[in-house]
Design an enzyme around this catalytic site. Structure first.
Site, PDB file in Angstrom:
ATOM      1  N   SER C  65      84.222  63.306  18.093  1.00 58.80           N
ATOM      2  CA  SER C  65      83.008  63.962  18.603  1.00 58.80           C
ATOM      3  C   SER C  65      81.734  63.563  17.875  1.00 58.80           C
ATOM      4  O   SER C  65      80.637  63.871  18.353  1.00 58.80           O
ATOM      5  CB  SER C  65      83.150  65.477  18.534  1.00 58.80           C
ATOM      6  OG  SER C  65      84.100  65.906  19.468  1.00 58.80           O
ATOM      7  N   LYS C  68      79.318  61.787  19.975  1.00 63.03           N
ATOM      8  CA  LYS C  68      78.410  62.466  20.910  1.00 63.03           C
ATOM      9  C   LYS C  68      76.946  62.317  20.488  1.00 63.03           C
ATOM     10  O   LYS C  68      76.051  62.338  21.334  1.00 63.03           O
ATOM     11  CB  LYS C  68      78.770  63.958  21.001  1.00 63.03           C
ATOM     12  CG  LYS C  68      80.135  64.202  21.631  1.00 63.03           C
ATOM     13  CD  LYS C  68      80.611  65.648  21.443  1.00 63.03           C
ATOM     14  CE  LYS C  68      81.999  65.831  22.048  1.00 63.03           C
ATOM     15  NZ  LYS C  68      82.581  67.163  21.724  1.00 63.03           N
ATOM     16  N   TYR C 192      84.878  58.238  28.119  1.00 66.77           N
ATOM     17  CA  TYR C 192      84.768  59.253  27.069  1.00 66.77           C
ATOM     18  C   TYR C 192      85.871  59.094  26.023  1.00 66.77           C
ATOM     19  O   TYR C 192      85.604  59.143  24.818  1.00 66.77           O
ATOM     20  CB  TYR C 192      84.806  60.640  27.707  1.00 66.77           C
ATOM     21  CG  TYR C 192      84.734  61.775  26.733  1.00 66.77           C
ATOM     22  CD1 TYR C 192      83.546  62.062  26.059  1.00 66.77           C
ATOM     23  CD2 TYR C 192      85.845  62.561  26.467  1.00 66.77           C
ATOM     24  CE1 TYR C 192      83.482  63.104  25.152  1.00 66.77           C
ATOM     25  CE2 TYR C 192      85.787  63.611  25.561  1.00 66.77           C
ATOM     26  CZ  TYR C 192      84.610  63.877  24.907  1.00 66.77           C
ATOM     27  OH  TYR C 192      84.543  64.907  24.001  1.00 66.77           O
ATOM     28  N   TYR C 240      80.193  73.411  16.888  1.00 70.99           N
ATOM     29  CA  TYR C 240      80.787  74.326  17.869  1.00 70.99           C
ATOM     30  C   TYR C 240      80.500  75.776  17.463  1.00 70.99           C
ATOM     31  O   TYR C 240      79.372  76.096  17.092  1.00 70.99           O
ATOM     32  CB  TYR C 240      82.300  74.072  18.001  1.00 70.99           C
ATOM     33  CG  TYR C 240      82.638  72.622  18.097  1.00 70.99           C
ATOM     34  CD1 TYR C 240      82.121  71.840  19.140  1.00 70.99           C
ATOM     35  CD2 TYR C 240      83.439  71.991  17.152  1.00 70.99           C
ATOM     36  CE1 TYR C 240      82.415  70.498  19.237  1.00 70.99           C
ATOM     37  CE2 TYR C 240      83.744  70.655  17.242  1.00 70.99           C
ATOM     38  CZ  TYR C 240      83.212  69.912  18.279  1.00 70.99           C
ATOM     39  OH  TYR C 240      83.506  68.588  18.365  1.00 70.99           O
ATOM     40  N   VAL C 258      86.962  65.864  15.568  1.00 73.24           N
ATOM     41  CA  VAL C 258      88.319  66.306  15.224  1.00 73.24           C
ATOM     42  C   VAL C 258      89.111  65.240  14.481  1.00 73.24           C
ATOM     43  O   VAL C 258      90.229  65.509  14.032  1.00 73.24           O
ATOM     44  CB  VAL C 258      89.136  66.780  16.450  1.00 73.24           C
ATOM     45  CG1 VAL C 258      88.559  68.050  17.031  1.00 73.24           C
ATOM     46  CG2 VAL C 258      89.259  65.680  17.475  1.00 73.24           C
TER      47      VAL C 258
END
Lengths: 305, 305, 305, 305
Positions: C65, C68, C192, C240, C258
């Site tokens: 992530s 991103k 992705y 998050y 992660v």
């Protein structure tokens, strides 16, 4: 049928008392927390006018949410379908005291049998009269429905709930913030706590349900259509987030209360009052639910065929 | 009863056709979006073995979610109560395609009549066999239930949904992520889309429901207890977040589909197939729901007294 | 500052390795589940152009992530503020893979750093080009940002996630059902998963963040305003439902993955790459978060004074 | 810097007053609903000890939720980190008065800057003392922070909110039902409504924030770490479900109130008080937010580089 029941109920009473697990009494109302869970009573009013009972059927218990059926009956009698502008008719899929949907659905409770919805019903009953008069109307309905004026409110239970009923106070204030209570929050809560603290015996409860069951000879307190609609609401919403399971297992409309009472209706056939104060995970009477299932199966009573 | 119905249904057909508002056809499945909403058919199979129909009762339509009743019946016949370890029996209070509760409840759908739950049922049906064989089992059940082998799947509708059924694909993948699908996502979705694309006429649908209604002379495809339980599920969960309202207004168990079909059961009395493709806000047939209410009222059919 | 760091990082490395609790590696991606959690690396790129490292700072890890940030940077470079019509800028208060808010908010993800939002970003990057070209754009951005072309995608990790990434498949299909993916679901997911499988070392990650930190001498890949805004998003949404806690404890913008990586930014002062594969309850690197807090405190780096 | 500001603020004042859209004043507190929205004031306390103001900077306004920063500061001073056992540090992603998460998260509010969390903070402040003493502590903190004892509570506003603050009453009762209020509901609400009704001028607010901004010469009312943490909470949670957007656009920690006030902090550089009573959709000052953004951009004040 009366004979078959007279044979069956004592056996049901023994079977229930042999169960290991009585559930837990409601602990959020201190007065109710003191009740011994190992009690059980049942009373069945039949279409032939007879009454068959077993166990602690003459013992008074706090009807709590079972009162929602009677307060709704009073409101339907007074303003009829207008009540549905303020409360829905759908199962909530949530606990009896949930506030979550009330935020998402902007203060309109899903149905009159969860606490939020019952507060709206009580508010409607209060409109234009005092708390004392509103309670008198419910008690009067019950006196007429049972043919028995010996029905009282346990003031200690009402008081106990007034002191600790923070979640109901949250619901009432939240409804008020959306303009869905007309009367002062304290009036509505006070009336609601007293209505929940009405005491009945299983036999009185069974008698009270005869009009809803449409039994011959029952007092005509509701039109047949209103009685059918009360039954429909009890079937889809009568046991909170355990309503689907109750319909699946028992197959009859019913309404439970955290005092351990269940009003069970076999339309046209019987009105049943059941009580056992220990509760299951949904807040419905543990032994009472089992008894309802056994009774319905034994007698072949199911609205579903 | 057949005579009364034979008089009433043509009048009902006229009344429905005079209604201004047919609702909107489902637009998320392109093949269904092309259907003319101004159609209506009804067929009633009675306990005396007779069949009374009106309107477009011989026209085939896509049964869509009505198929969930039959796939569940197949699964109950095969593995019985085990299915309830994977899916609940409670109304969801949510739209048919909602995914929200699936997150809160960790992949266990509320009931087998919302899409998420039906995908689990279909997955169970697929276990140990091919999609073709699973579909054959549902078609075989319907052939036996209707006594009519002329039942088909509309491949264009199945294809159309496969190309645009992103929400069902989301649900299936989400279930898989929780381990609540045993078979590959594509197999489950493909089988589910084909199952939903089964076509029946109102008359076939009414015949298919006779076993669930427990009509004399109906094929014995279900034990009486299983039939009662299917009815209970239809009553509490058959119309998604409009289930409570349907129970309140109609008073009979039913299951709707976005193709505009409704299977309506009057236990012991009648099995009814209704179709009108325009939908109301809950995704249930607009005219079909009105027709169900009028029929139940006229005939005095209500499980609630 | 470089001297102080050169003294501190080896000590930090020892302190971290002395910790009893490394957390748990992500187990939902089989390839990542095989990684030994007891690893730790850190690299700090300073405003003076120097780089200080400790531990496994040269070991490649899956950035997951953290990617991103870079895909959003590419999209901001291409279409600028238009992206905010498709995705929000608010913390979600939910897990990285939550689908719940997507239903309530009709397919518009809360921010580009939860999975749903990142899928929208990737979809935007794919628009008008092939998956291969979209990935090339991200790799090109990283090559320019790090000044190092030796950056690759681990195809086994991408493949592993494609086979088991059911929750991301659910999110992508759900977005598509709301019309908030322009490209085919499989293209978006494939791109992705490959983007997440980019491998970097801590040192490469620290170099890649220099433009976002606005360090002198860093490649000018972003306007200062865009860099500030990326930092703002990392601060409020980078971890998050643990973002508030990270801001509270560390006081610097960061983005976790992660795979155990964290990109940490001390605006104007330093760009930091941290890696330790064991995760805490929020899915952020357990030891990496501790290291970030210790580093920020030791160096007095906090954007909050 | 003071010179640049002295030039800029009058121009900012003119720009703001030329804006067509002032937003809407809070209408759920009758006393606040009467305020004219077309007002604007700003005051900036700089690190050099100077104060620059423009517009209605000497006019008193109801600080409402800005008070949450000061009550939290008092609690942190008294019991320190223990408060986090009762309230979280994460953005809620919900409206300021949302009750939904409180049900899902069993009575633990997400953070101390939404109403539910602030009620817990106030409850902590009340513990072991009277409402009068608790309010004295907040007023005392403000007197010390501003160096100005001329700070008062508008009793009419407090009274107005007590009469209509049903949503806060719902939150307080709900918290109490989970055991997350120690004091009687009425005490907590009464104290909270009075705390929210504190009046400050923009200049007083700017002075009050100097300790949080860590300006040289500011009263040492907080350790530097506590000040940083207050800033972190303001950044991630200070504007309810508009916090992410505020961070993105303004880049500075801030806390808004429905009276139209904003406390804005440029750590080490400035403490800013802004007021304009018209609100945007999130319940934050419409013109105040625009002014914050323009000021930060003009002065190059952003914690993000």
């Amino acid at each position: 049928m009366a004979t078959e029941l007279a044979d069956f109920l004592p056996q049901l009473d023994r079977d229930i008392r042999a169960m290991a697990d009585w559930g837990k009494v409601a602990d959020y109302i201190p007065e109710l927390a003191r009740v011994d869970p190992a009690q059980f009573g049942i009373a069945v009013a039949l279409a032939d006018g007879s009454m068959v009972t077993a166990g602690d059927a003459q013992k008074r218990f706090s009807i709590q949410s079972v009162s929602k059926v009677f307060s709704l009956a009073c409101v339907l009698g007074r303003i009829g379908e207008q009540i549905w502008t303020r409360v829905g008719r759908e199962p909530s899929g949530s606990r009896f005291d949930s506030i979550l949907l009330l935020e998402l659905e902007k203060g309109r409770p899903r149905n009159p049998f969860i606490n939020a919805g019952a507060l709206v019903t009580t508010d409607e009953l209060l409109t234009g009269r005092s708390p004392r008069d509103a309670l008198s109307e419910i008690l009067g309905f019950l006196a007429a429905a049972t043919g028995d004026a010996d029905i009282h409110i346990d003031k200690f239970v009402a008081q106990s709930e007034a002191e600790t009923g923070f979640r109901n106070a949250a619901l009432a204030n939240y409804l008020k913030s959306f303009g869905n209570l007309k009367n002062p929050v304290d009036y509505v809560l006070g009336t609601y706590f007293h209505q929940c603290a009405i005491e009945l015996t299983c036999e009185q409860l069974a008698r009270a349900g005869r009009s809803i069951a449409g039994l011959p000879g029952a007092p005509r307190l509701l039109t047949p259509q209103k009685a059918r609609r009360l039954n429909a609401l009890m079937m889809t919403c009568g046991h909170y987030d355990g309503s689907g399971d109750f319909a699946f297992r028992v197959g009859l409309p019913g309404k439970s209360g955290v005092g351990g009472g269940i009003l069970l209706i076999a339309p046209g056939l019987a009105s049943i009052g059941i009580w056992s104060p220990g509760l299951n995970a949904y807040g419905n009477s543990q032994a009472g639910t089992v008894a309802a299932e056994k009774l319905a199966r034994k007698m072949g009573w199911s609205v579903f065929g």
